[in-house]
Design a protein around this motif. Structure first.
Motif, PDB file in Angstrom:
ATOM      1  N   ASP A  42       0.860  -1.185   0.000  1.00  0.00           N
ATOM      2  CA  ASP A  42       0.000   0.000   0.000  1.00  0.00           C
ATOM      3  C   ASP A  42       0.897   1.235   0.000  1.00  0.00           C
ATOM      4  OD1 ASP A  42      -2.195   1.640   0.123  1.00  0.00           O
ATOM      5  OD2 ASP A  42      -2.476   1.408   2.284  1.00  0.00           O
ATOM      6  N   HIS A  43       1.492   1.520  -1.156  1.00  0.00           N
ATOM      7  CA  HIS A  43       2.434   2.630  -1.295  1.00  0.00           C
ATOM      8  C   HIS A  43       2.434   3.074  -2.751  1.00  0.00           C
ATOM      9  CE1 HIS A  43       5.049  -0.466  -2.942  1.00  0.00           C
ATOM     10  NE2 HIS A  43       4.871  -1.149  -1.830  1.00  0.00           N
ATOM     11  N   ALA A  44       3.226   4.089  -3.065  1.00  0.00           N
ATOM     12  CA  ALA A  44       3.233   4.699  -4.396  1.00  0.00           C
ATOM     13  C   ALA A  44       3.668   3.754  -5.509  1.00  0.00           C
ATOM     14  CB  ALA A  44       4.132   5.937  -4.398  1.00  0.00           C
ATOM     15  N   GLY A  46       3.010   0.375  -5.299  1.00  0.00           N
ATOM     16  CA  GLY A  46       2.135  -0.785  -5.230  1.00  0.00           C
ATOM     17  C   GLY A  46       1.024  -0.706  -6.266  1.00  0.00           C
ATOM     18  N   GLY A  47       0.180  -1.711  -6.260  1.00  0.00           N
ATOM     19  CA  GLY A  47      -0.997  -1.709  -7.120  1.00  0.00           C
ATOM     20  C   GLY A  47      -0.903  -2.673  -8.274  1.00  0.00           C
ATOM     21  N   ARG A  49      -1.521  -3.186 -12.515  1.00  0.00           N
ATOM     22  CA  ARG A  49      -1.627  -2.570 -13.815  1.00  0.00           C
ATOM     23  C   ARG A  49      -2.012  -3.630 -14.842  1.00  0.00           C
ATOM     24  NH1 ARG A  49       0.839  -0.402 -10.234  1.00  0.00           N
ATOM     25  NH2 ARG A  49       2.182  -2.188  -9.932  1.00  0.00           N
ATOM     26  N   TRP A  58       4.231   3.469 -14.553  1.00  0.00           N
ATOM     27  CA  TRP A  58       4.768   2.915 -13.309  1.00  0.00           C
ATOM     28  C   TRP A  58       6.294   2.834 -13.367  1.00  0.00           C
ATOM     29  CZ3 TRP A  58       7.394  -1.627 -12.042  1.00  0.00           C
ATOM     30  CH2 TRP A  58       7.449  -1.916 -10.669  1.00  0.00           C
ATOM     31  N   THR A 127       8.138  -4.899   1.989  1.00  0.00           N
ATOM     32  CA  THR A 127       7.439  -3.614   1.923  1.00  0.00           C
ATOM     33  C   THR A 127       7.816  -2.681   3.063  1.00  0.00           C
ATOM     34  OG1 THR A 127       5.502  -4.579   3.022  1.00  0.00           O
ATOM     35  CG2 THR A 127       5.475  -4.492   0.614  1.00  0.00           C
ATOM     36  N   GLN A 149      -1.324   5.215  -6.179  1.00  0.00           N
ATOM     37  CA  GLN A 149      -0.832   4.104  -6.988  1.00  0.00           C
ATOM     38  C   GLN A 149      -1.215   4.303  -8.444  1.00  0.00           C
ATOM     39  OE1 GLN A 149      -2.370   0.509  -5.241  1.00  0.00           O
ATOM     40  NE2 GLN A 149      -0.888   0.551  -3.564  1.00  0.00           N
ATOM     41  N   THR A 151      -2.593   2.656 -11.472  1.00  0.00           N
ATOM     42  CA  THR A 151      -3.359   1.460 -11.829  1.00  0.00           C
ATOM     43  C   THR A 151      -3.977   1.692 -13.204  1.00  0.00           C
ATOM     44  OG1 THR A 151      -5.341   2.303 -10.718  1.00  0.00           O
ATOM     45  CG2 THR A 151      -3.883   0.900  -9.412  1.00  0.00           C
TER      46      THR A 151
END
Length: 152
Positions: A42-44, A46-47, A49, A58, A127, A149, A151
């Motif tokens: 849960d950070h910049a 993460g996520g 695509r 990204w 993480t 994030q 996405t």
């Protein structure tokens, strides 16, 4: 390990070498038309695509925040055949961070490849270590380190 597995392992090692040289576009080009690229946390960075455009955005963010990234591949395990190949990697990442500091972490990645194109990537990095670096960058004025994030 059969010939096919050795070829795939060599291609995976080469992909990490290409990214280490700053050529992440080669990795984007290796993605299938339909894919999932998930980086846990849960950070910049993460996520998930699912489009080449989002994946490019990204990678651009990664290299703005962590511009001197070098991957040291420890293990590449390959299983399956061209229509359903599974790859697991263990990698150490060495980074010269945008603020001049250094960062090291362990990365484990799972890939699924169908007929030479990557359909799935799941990346798990420590993480807690990554988030401390991103928090430090944000506190130093690098707002993108706490951005939403990417996405899509």
């Amino acid at each position: 390990m059969g010939l096919y597995h050795r070829i795939v392992a060599r291609q995976v090692r080469n992909a990490f070498a290409q990214i280490s040289a700053g050529n992440w576009e080669a990795m984007v080009a290796g993605m299938a038309p339909s894919f999932t690229y998930r980086f846990y946390g849960d950070h910049a960075l993460g996520g998930e695509r699912r489009t080449h455009e989002a994946l490019r955005s990204w990678w651009e963010r990664c290299f703005r925040l962590l511009p001197n990234t070098r991957f040291e591949v420890r293990d590449v395990l390959v299983n399956g055949w061209p229509w359903n190949t599974r790859v697991a990697t263990a990698v150490t990442v060495h980074v010269g961070v945008v603020d001049g500091s250094t960062y090291e972490n362990v990365v484990h990645q799972f890939l699924r490849i169908r007929w030479g194109k990557i359909t799935e990537v799941r990346t798990l990095e420590d993480t807690a270590v990554l988030e401390k670096t991103l928090d430090r960058l944000a506190a130093a004025g690098y707002a993108e380190a706490h951005a939403a994030q990417i996405t899509g």
